[in-house]
Design an enzyme around this catalytic site. Structure first.
Site, PDB file in Angstrom:
ATOM      1  N   ASP A  91       0.742  -1.253  -0.001  1.00 55.89           N
ATOM      2  CA  ASP A  91       0.017   0.188  -0.041  1.00 55.89           C
ATOM      3  C   ASP A  91       0.893   1.306   0.212  1.00 55.89           C
ATOM      4  O   ASP A  91       2.132   1.201   0.414  1.00 55.89           O
ATOM      5  CB  ASP A  91      -0.948   0.027   1.318  1.00 55.89           C
TER       6      ASP A  91
ATOM      7  N   HIS B 103       3.599  -2.459   3.024  1.00 57.92           N
ATOM      8  CA  HIS B 103       3.770  -1.055   2.429  1.00 57.92           C
ATOM      9  C   HIS B 103       5.072  -0.881   1.817  1.00 57.92           C
ATOM     10  O   HIS B 103       6.033  -1.291   2.069  1.00 57.92           O
ATOM     11  CB  HIS B 103       3.515  -0.015   3.510  1.00 57.92           C
TER      12      HIS B 103
END
Length: 277
Positions: free
Chosen positions: A98, A243
């Site tokens: 992400d 992430h």
């Protein structure tokens, strides 16, 4: 440091709600080792880009319309909860990243995935796309699937419907312009979903995707902790949250280099969702 602390506090506040959503699985999405199609609806066409939205507070770099679905295409069903896992058949798992792309971390993640011939999902923020278009183009070339993660990574539950629409549609347009097609997947920042996000996502041809295992890399707990969390949580159907932006992600980069060969050696097939026609 202050920006990362704000990001971490928000994550901690929402972690409990996200865990509840993961515990009650809303649905299972079929996946494939190729980017082939699964039955569904083609994403909606977009209008001309609007001016860039205000940059979010934790972003390192600041950085866009709305249109009806194409005629003749049925809308997706509006879900009440996000999808949290993929098909468990064949020991499949899925890695997701992400908040990017980020020039300091995303290339290293892509390099590791390429080394092991593995594809993953990247949920992108519009403000990062427009200053790192070459990385999004590389994702397309190497067979990764990208999803919509809004423009500025806001807490959607604090926005009105128009603001949420602008965040989502502007990002879909940036993805289409760079990746080559509109995204078919959406993930709410912080895992904070609301009715508008589900409704608008369906109107735009995007299914809501959450996760099964949170790597906790956003807390920067140390590479070993991230590796242990993912290896201990590995199971057929699992969707892993990691992430590649939004802070110092050097631990995420190093952790991938360690747990990816472990997963492959233990018979897991790392996959991505099939493209809907």
């Amino acid at each position: 440091m202050q920006k990362d602390q704000l990001f971490t506090r928000r994550r901690l506040l929402l972690a409990g709600g996200a865990a509840l959503g993961a515990a009650g699985t809303a649905g299972i999405v079929l996946a494939s080792s190729s980017e082939e199609a699964v039955g569904g609806v083609a994403p909606a066409a977009g209008a001309q880009a609007r001016p860039a939205l205000k940059s979010s507070s934790f972003r390192l770099q600041p950085l866009t319309g709305y249109g009806p679905p194409p005629s003749g295409q049925a809308k997706l069903k509006v879900r009440k909860e996000p999808i949290t896992e993929i098909s468990r058949r064949g020991r499949h798992m899925m890695l997701t990243f992400d908040d990017g792309p980020n020039p300091n971390y995303t290339p290293h993640i892509l390099d590791t995935l390429a080394k092991y011939d593995v594809r993953a999902m990247f949920f992108l923020c519009g403000e990062c796309i427009v200053v790192n278009r070459e990385l999004v183009a590389r994702m397309a070339e190497e067979g990764h699937v990208v999803g919509n993660h809004t423009w500025t990574h806001p807490l959607l539950t604090t926005l009105n419907r128009r603001e949420i629409r602008d965040e989502m549609t502007s990002t879909s347009e940036a993805i289409e312009d760079t990746y080559g097609e509109r995204p078919q997947w959406f993930r709410a920042p912080y895992g904070a979903w609301n009715r508008a996000a589900f409704q608008l996502g369906a109107e735009m041809g995007m299914e809501p995707m959450a996760w099964t295992v949170d790597s906790t890399d956003w807390t920067v707990p140390g590479t070993r902790t991230i590796v242990d969390t993912i290896e201990n949580g590995a199971a057929p159907g699992v969707v892993v949250l990691s992430h590649d932006a939004g802070g110092d992600r050097s631990q995420s980069v190093q952790a991938l280099r360690e747990y990816l060969p472990y997963l492959l050696d233990n018979g897991y097939h790392l996959t991505v969702p099939r493209r809907r026609t």
